[in-house]
Design an enzyme around this catalytic site. Structure first.
Site: not given
Ligand code: AMP
Ligand code: ZN
Length: 112
Positions: A7, A97, A99, A101
Site C-alpha cells: 500500500c 497484500h 500479489h 509474481h
Molecule cells: P511473497 O513471499 O509471495 O509474499 O513475496 C513477496 C515479494 O515481495 C518478495 O519476492 C519480495 O522480494 C518482494 N518485495 C518485498 N518488498 C518489496 C519492495 N519494497 N519492492 C519490491 N519488491 C518487494
Molecule cells: Zn496493502
C-alpha cells in the site's frame, strides 16, 4: 494505520521500479528477483491474499492477468513464464497484500 508495504508503494511512500499502473493495479519489479525477469502485479485494493478473492472483487484478477499478457509481450518473454501467488504462512507469503509474481527469462525448474 496501514503499515502494508505494498500500500505504501501504491501511495508513493516507498520507491519502486514501476512497470505499469492504472486505476486498478500496479506492476513493479521485485526487489529480490528469483529469475532474470521477475515482477509483481498487485491490486490497488488492499486484499490480504488470494483467500480474500470472492465473487464481488474477482474482476481485478482477470484484469491483472490481461496486464500480465501485455507486459510479458512488451518485455519479450511472452512465450513462457510462471505466475505465482503465495497465500498464507504455509505458502511462505511474506507481504500480506495480494500479489502475483511473474517469473521468466530462463527455463524455470519444477516446483513440485
Ligand atoms: P511473497 O513471499 O509471495 O509474499 O513475496 C513477496 C515479494 O515481495 C518478495 O519476492 C519480495 O522480494 C518482494 N518485495 C518485498 N518488498 C518489496 C519492495 N519494497 N519492492 C519490491 N519488491 C518487494
Ligand atoms: Zn496493502
Amino acid at each position: 494505520m496501514n503499515d502494508c508495504v505494498f500500500c505504501k508503494i501504491i501511495a508513493g511512500e516507498i520507491p519502486s521500479k514501476k512497470l505499469y499502473e492504472d486505476e486498478l493495479c500496479l506492476a513493479f519489479y521485485d526487489i529480490a528477483p528469483l529469475a532474470p525477469q521477475h515482477f509483481l502485479v498487485i491490486p490497488k485494493e488492499h486484499l490480504t491474499g488470494a483467500n480474500r478473492i470472492n465473487e464481488e472483487n474477482a474482476a481485478v484478477v482477470g484484469h491483472i492477468f490481461a496486464v500480465i499478457t501485455k507486459l510479458t509481450a512488451v518485455l519479450g518473454f511472452s512465450d513462457g513464464y510462471r505466475v505465482v501467488t503465495n497465500c498464507g504462512d504455509d505458502a511462505g507469503q511474506t507481504v500480506k497484500h495480494l500479489h502475483f509474481h511473474v517469473l521468466g527469462g530462463k527455463q524455470l525448474g519444477s516446483f513440485n
